[in-house]
Enzyme design. Structure first.
Site, PDB file in Angstrom:
ATOM      1  N   ARG A  50       1.277  10.879   2.023  1.00 46.63           N
ATOM      2  CA  ARG A  50       0.220  10.953   3.040  1.00 46.63           C
ATOM      3  C   ARG A  50      -0.676   9.725   3.140  1.00 46.63           C
ATOM      4  O   ARG A  50      -1.585   9.709   3.962  1.00 46.63           O
ATOM      5  CB  ARG A  50      -0.669  12.195   2.864  1.00 46.63           C
ATOM      6  CG  ARG A  50       0.056  13.491   3.086  1.00 46.63           C
ATOM      7  CD  ARG A  50      -0.879  14.647   3.264  1.00 46.63           C
ATOM      8  NE  ARG A  50      -1.727  14.873   2.110  1.00 46.63           N
ATOM      9  CZ  ARG A  50      -2.540  15.910   1.986  1.00 46.63           C
ATOM     10  NH1 ARG A  50      -2.625  16.805   2.944  1.00 46.63           N
ATOM     11  NH2 ARG A  50      -3.285  16.049   0.916  1.00 46.63           N
ATOM     12  N   ASP A  51      -0.444   8.686   2.344  1.00 49.36           N
ATOM     13  CA  ASP A  51      -1.268   7.482   2.464  1.00 49.36           C
ATOM     14  C   ASP A  51      -0.439   6.225   2.207  1.00 49.36           C
ATOM     15  O   ASP A  51      -0.886   5.289   1.555  1.00 49.36           O
ATOM     16  CB  ASP A  51      -2.467   7.541   1.511  1.00 49.36           C
ATOM     17  CG  ASP A  51      -3.548   6.524   1.863  1.00 49.36           C
ATOM     18  OD1 ASP A  51      -3.604   6.075   3.030  1.00 49.36           O
ATOM     19  OD2 ASP A  51      -4.322   6.156   0.966  1.00 49.36           O
ATOM     20  N   LEU A  52       0.772   6.220   2.752  1.00 48.90           N
ATOM     21  CA  LEU A  52       1.602   5.035   2.604  1.00 48.90           C
ATOM     22  C   LEU A  52       1.067   3.936   3.517  1.00 48.90           C
ATOM     23  O   LEU A  52       0.760   4.171   4.683  1.00 48.90           O
ATOM     24  CB  LEU A  52       3.058   5.350   2.966  1.00 48.90           C
ATOM     25  CG  LEU A  52       3.788   6.232   1.968  1.00 48.90           C
ATOM     26  CD1 LEU A  52       5.138   6.659   2.528  1.00 48.90           C
ATOM     27  CD2 LEU A  52       3.957   5.517   0.638  1.00 48.90           C
ATOM     28  N   ASN A  56      -0.519   0.064  -0.689  1.00 46.27           N
ATOM     29  CA  ASN A  56      -0.033   0.998  -1.704  1.00 46.27           C
ATOM     30  C   ASN A  56       1.423   0.731  -2.093  1.00 46.27           C
ATOM     31  O   ASN A  56       2.028   1.526  -2.807  1.00 46.27           O
ATOM     32  CB  ASN A  56      -0.203   2.443  -1.238  1.00 46.27           C
ATOM     33  CG  ASN A  56      -1.645   2.886  -1.297  1.00 46.27           C
ATOM     34  OD1 ASN A  56      -2.455   2.299  -2.013  1.00 46.27           O
ATOM     35  ND2 ASN A  56      -1.982   3.909  -0.544  1.00 46.27           N
ATOM     36  N   SER A 100      -4.885   6.604   5.827  1.00 44.84           N
ATOM     37  CA  SER A 100      -5.336   5.372   6.460  1.00 44.84           C
ATOM     38  C   SER A 100      -4.924   5.446   7.921  1.00 44.84           C
ATOM     39  O   SER A 100      -3.726   5.457   8.222  1.00 44.84           O
ATOM     40  CB  SER A 100      -4.703   4.175   5.771  1.00 44.84           C
ATOM     41  OG  SER A 100      -5.094   4.161   4.406  1.00 44.84           O
TER      42      SER A 100
END
Length: 190
Positions: A50-52, A56, A100
């Site tokens: 959920r935050d690639l 990261n 993001s």
């Protein structure tokens, strides 16, 4: 109590884009393929990142000098219960925006709690687009404009911004960013 974490030497892909700009096609594809392998393992365990984003994805340097992409920051990951009891284990509030925004899929913008692995597929498509063009496919002056762009406007094909990207690769990336989740790649193995 204390926590021991791996010490990584290298840089994340956002730092690399900032320093070098658009990457050669082969290098960008290699980085994303390495990321896909790691994300496939997470998805096999019922975990959606959920935050690639490029920040990261860390290009770590091994002791022998070779490099390896490491996927970092599973802090807002959604984990399904592997035993099928009690739904999923997510600390997501229905009112929280997690992720993001530049890399969030339309369904994640609507509800971060109700996403599956296809939200990560979207983000990986956006990341590969950015690695190849040094720009993101959706933008806006405000957060609202960005959301409208993601929810309603088609991305500019990569081949418009960079002519040496093979048409087939453009097609793969554009399918990653298909708004209709049932038409997007269904998993990272595809």
């Amino acid at each position: 109590p204390f926590m021991v974490m791996e010490f990584l030497k290298g840089q994340d892909l956002s730092q690399m884009i900032e320093a070098r700009g658009a990457l050669p096609v082969e290098e960008a594809v290699d980085f994303v393929l390495q990321s896909l392998e790691a994300i496939a393992q997470a998805h096999a365990q019922g975990i959606v990142h959920r935050d690639l984003k490029p920040a990261n994805l860390f290009l770590a340097e091994r002791q022998d000098g070779s490099t390896l992409i490491k996927v970092l920051d599973f802090g807002i990951a959604k984990a399904s219960n592997p035993f099928g009891e009690g739904g999923n284990h997510s600390m997501t509030s229905t009112k929280a925006m997690l992720g993001s925004p530049l890399y969030m899929s339309p369904e994640q913008l609507r509800s971060a709690k109700n996403v599956d692995q296809r939200a990560d597929v979207w983000a990986l498509g956006v990341i590969l687009y950015e690695l190849l063009t040094a720009t993101v496919p959706f933008n806006g002056e405000t957060l609202g404009e960005l959301f409208i762009a993601i929810l309603e406007q088609p991305p500019i094909p990569i081949t418009v911004r960079r002519q040496d990207v093979p048409g087939a690769l453009n097609d793969v990336i554009m399918r990653c960013m298909t708004r209709a989740v049932e038409q997007r790649w269904q998993n990272v193995a595809e």
